[in-house]
Write an enzyme that holds these catalytic residues in place. Sequence first.
Site, PDB file in Angstrom:
ATOM      1  NE  ARG A 103     -27.914  30.777  70.617  1.00  0.00           N
ATOM      2  CZ  ARG A 103     -27.377  31.999  70.619  1.00  0.00           C
ATOM      3  NH1 ARG A 103     -27.098  32.597  71.763  1.00  0.00           N
ATOM      4  NH2 ARG A 103     -27.106  32.611  69.483  1.00  0.00           N
ATOM      5  CE  LYS A 104     -22.356  26.576  70.270  1.00  0.00           C
ATOM      6  NZ  LYS A 104     -23.109  27.124  71.396  1.00  0.00           N
ATOM      7  CB  VAL A 105     -25.428  24.130  63.145  1.00  0.00           C
ATOM      8  CG1 VAL A 105     -25.885  23.410  61.895  1.00  0.00           C
ATOM      9  CG2 VAL A 105     -25.325  25.627  62.881  1.00  0.00           C
TER      10      VAL A 105
END
Length: 381
Positions: A182-184
């Site tokens: 879910r991280k950038v």
Amino acid sequence: MNEPIAFSRPSFGEAEAEAAAAVVRSGWVVGGPRLAEFERRFAGLCGADHAVGVSSWTTGAFLVLHAWGIGPGDEVIVPSLTFIASVNVIRHVGATPVFAEIDPATYNIDPADAARRITGRTRVIMPVDQLGLPCDIDAIGALARRHGLRVLDDAACAFGSFNRGRPVGALANVTVFSLHARKVVTTAEGGMITTDDAELADRLRRLRHQGMSLSDYARHAGPPTRFESYPEIGYNHRITDIQAAIGLAQLDRLDYILERRRALAARYGACLSGHPAFIAPHVPAGLMPNWQSYQVRLREEAGLSRNTVMDRLFEMGIPTRRGVMASHLEPPYRRDAPFLPLTESAAAATLQLPMHPELTPEQQDRVLNGLDLVTTETARA
């Protein structure tokens, strides 16, 4: 027919697939040149001298606390309003989490409240850059220096964010990032530790690999009779070269990823400005979040419950997630939990909207129209 809206998704393309495949074909899939390059580039983007790749944010933060000698009898100040991993890792080393309140405008730790919770047993302050919005790290750092404490910046969500023109990653003794899906920037799973402390970085690299005195890279490059030793008990918290190669491909696209997220956030903010039911995120002057997530808050006068809104949006095909959790209310921590009214209020009244680079204008329109429809339905009821 409307295309389904994804709440979040990795921004992957052929470059990531080819990067992973190239490592598989090379036969050097762990502890090799891709990892070394990923660490070097990551550190540079954070303005830090060193970066250490690990298997997750949790294992990275654990290794840091362990290397600092944090354990039973020690206290670590942490906001309750955070994913529970921030709190669990304190227990993993045997220390005690001390929950602090938040600034309700930013959802980040309130430095003044953290100061009130310092005792003779406090060893570390662990602020969180919540949802990618940098915390007041200067105030936390000053507080820590006054009391002889260390600061571990939980920047799990904040890679690519800027704090008064400075990249997050070199503003505390140690910073730990997540590379979860879910991280950038993601390697599917994984984490990265950044620090200017060369001795600590070397030790963390040993600890992540069973305490081994030689890296895989150094061992394979040397003569066969150059044996490694194990001067201390370590762990298996490594990240692979396959993941590192994916991470490098992600770094090549970082500017695009950040530009898209910021454009989506700006549109959300413009459309929600003055909304009768929802409050858009507040970004203090001088801070530039990466918009890893987009969290809105229900106005008290809206006459809506957060769960009702989420259920109604789900019926419209619009995915959401609850806002950041109040960790002190979870069963492992509830017994001795303090009363944190600002934290509890925020946790109960916030939800997160779809946010990822591939979210189309049409899909974002559907999200915004859904929020308006829920508001209108309530007004008519």
